[in-house]
Design an enzyme around this catalytic site. Structure first.
Site, mmCIF file in Angstrom:
data_model
loop_
_atom_site.group_PDB
_atom_site.id
_atom_site.type_symbol
_atom_site.label_atom_id
_atom_site.label_comp_id
_atom_site.label_asym_id
_atom_site.label_seq_id
_atom_site.Cartn_x
_atom_site.Cartn_y
_atom_site.Cartn_z
ATOM 1 N N CYS A 103 6.948 3.510 -3.146
ATOM 2 C CA CYS A 103 8.208 2.991 -2.613
ATOM 3 C C CYS A 103 9.298 4.073 -2.601
ATOM 4 C CB CYS A 103 8.644 1.733 -3.373
ATOM 5 S SG CYS A 103 9.833 0.722 -2.460
ATOM 6 N N GLU A 146 0.789 -2.179 -7.116
ATOM 7 C CA GLU A 146 0.833 -2.848 -8.422
ATOM 8 C C GLU A 146 1.414 -4.249 -8.322
ATOM 9 O OE1 GLU A 146 5.016 -2.156 -7.857
ATOM 10 O OE2 GLU A 146 3.239 -1.023 -7.294
ATOM 11 N N HIS A 173 3.603 -1.734 -2.474
ATOM 12 C CA HIS A 173 3.422 -1.827 -3.920
ATOM 13 C C HIS A 173 1.982 -2.198 -4.290
ATOM 14 C CE1 HIS A 173 7.619 -1.418 -5.253
ATOM 15 N NE2 HIS A 173 7.903 -1.958 -4.080
#
Length: 362
Positions: A248, A335, A333
């Protein structure tokens, strides 16, 4: 609960009801399309300085679950929903949304036409707004328009380094905290990494002294181009040969340090349903995203980095694979704890980098 107004910088007014913390707040209004993951949204430091609008109409139905928080204190300035659930139902729940907002000092507004507000932002672009109990005529639009997010990364980063160890440590990773989400750390610990969480301004020599096997550049808020000192530090670290993985804001900073450019999107990408395409394999993944800026595809020198992922909806840059240094980055993302988790394999690719394995983008 009492009446509140949302006043946009273009003069549009929405009347609703208050829940959560009391007070008035001015911020940049952004919308997120996730049907779930509201706890991750409310604790994501990347929303610093912003007022978050949920497009899904019912929010709060599975309660408040501290184990799912992405940070202790980071999150938006205010929160707008159509209907907050007053009686959540979940065996993991430890509270309700209204109480959580009060505890965190987040102003809440509900009962407005969230669909109409979303359409305004989609058509006219991200804009500032003010949530207030004062009659609309008393707030000049110029005051709202003048708001600007400042010192974003500095406001959310840690102030001292902290070390976290896995049960069986095999690697050491230096994680720059630009407003990092806890699940980045969890994914690294899961893969037997000792994780040094470092303040945003940590000098390159201090990073090198830790002798990390790899460097993680985290997510975070604000305009990436404003972080001049961070970019200068990154330019030094790019010369060390230490493997780097950016997510990001980290993706954008790595691109800027490599001589590329970034720009502000009309209304950004926020939600858990953003399709991204791997340009090497043709495979499409559904990703979690939260960003208002993007790397300019046209500015990328393909001799330095190859475009790796692209957003299927608007063709914006979603990932870069660096040619001359052991580094790669993604805008989305991998994660994403609130889901989807289709791209968590990128952490495995990073581990392979730490092991010194040679492989191509794929």
């Amino acid at each position: 609960m009492s009446g509140l107004y949302l006043i946009l910088e273009n003069g549009t007014v929405f009347a609703g009801e208050s829940f959560g913390a009391e007070g008035e707040v001015t911020g940049e209004i952004v919308f997120t399309t996730g049907m779930t993951g509201y706890l991750e949204t409310l604790t994501d430091p990347s929303y610093h300085g912003q007022i978050v609008l949920q497009t899904f109409p019912l929010i709060g139905n599975y309660g408040v679950i501290p184990a799912d928080f992405e940070s202790v204190s980071g999150g938006p300035k205010a929160y707008i929903v159509k209907t907050p659930c007053q009686v959540p139902s979940n065996f993991r729940s430890e509270g309700n949304l209204g109480t959580f907002l009060k505890e965190k000092g987040i102003v809440g507004l509900y009962g407005i036409d969230t669909r109409a507000l979303t359409r305004i932002i989609r058509e006219q672009g991200v804009m500032n707004g003010k949530i207030t109990a004062a009659p609309p005529g008393e707030i000049p639009p110029e005051e709202i328009r003048a708001y600007k997010i400042q010192n974003a990364v500095q406001s959310v980063s840690c102030t001292v380094p902290a070390l976290y160890k896995a049960d069986q440590t095999k690697y050491t990773v230096a994680l720059f905290d630009f407003g990092f989400k806890e699940n980045i750390k969890r994914e690294l610990l899961k893969r037997n990494c000792a994780v040094w969480v470092l303040p945003y301004h940590t000098p390159p020599e201090e990073v090198i002294r830790l002798a990390p096997d790899g460097i993680m550049l985290s997510n975070g808020p604000g305009d990436p181009a404003e972080n001049i000192a961070i970019l200068e530090n990154l330019k030094v670290l790019l010369q060390t040969g230490i493997p780097i993985f950016g997510i990001c804001l980290g993706h954008q900073l790595l691109a800027l340090a490599s001589g590329f450019q970034t720009y502000k999107l009309k209304y950004g990408h926020r939600g858990a349903n953003q399709p991204v395409k791997n340009l090497k394999t043709g495979r499409i993944y559904i990703s979690s995203q939260n960003h208002g800026y993007a790397v300019s595809q046209e500015s990328v020198d393909t001799g330095v980095a190859e475009p790796w992922f692209v957003n299927v909806n608007d063709r914006t840059c979603e990932g870069l694979w660096y040619q001359q240094i052991p580094a790669f980055s993604v805008q989305f993302h991998p994660e994403g704890c609130g889901g989807p988790q289709d791209t968590a394999f990128l952490f495995d690719l990073f581990i392979e980098k730490l092991e010194g394995k040679k492989y191509a983008a794929g």
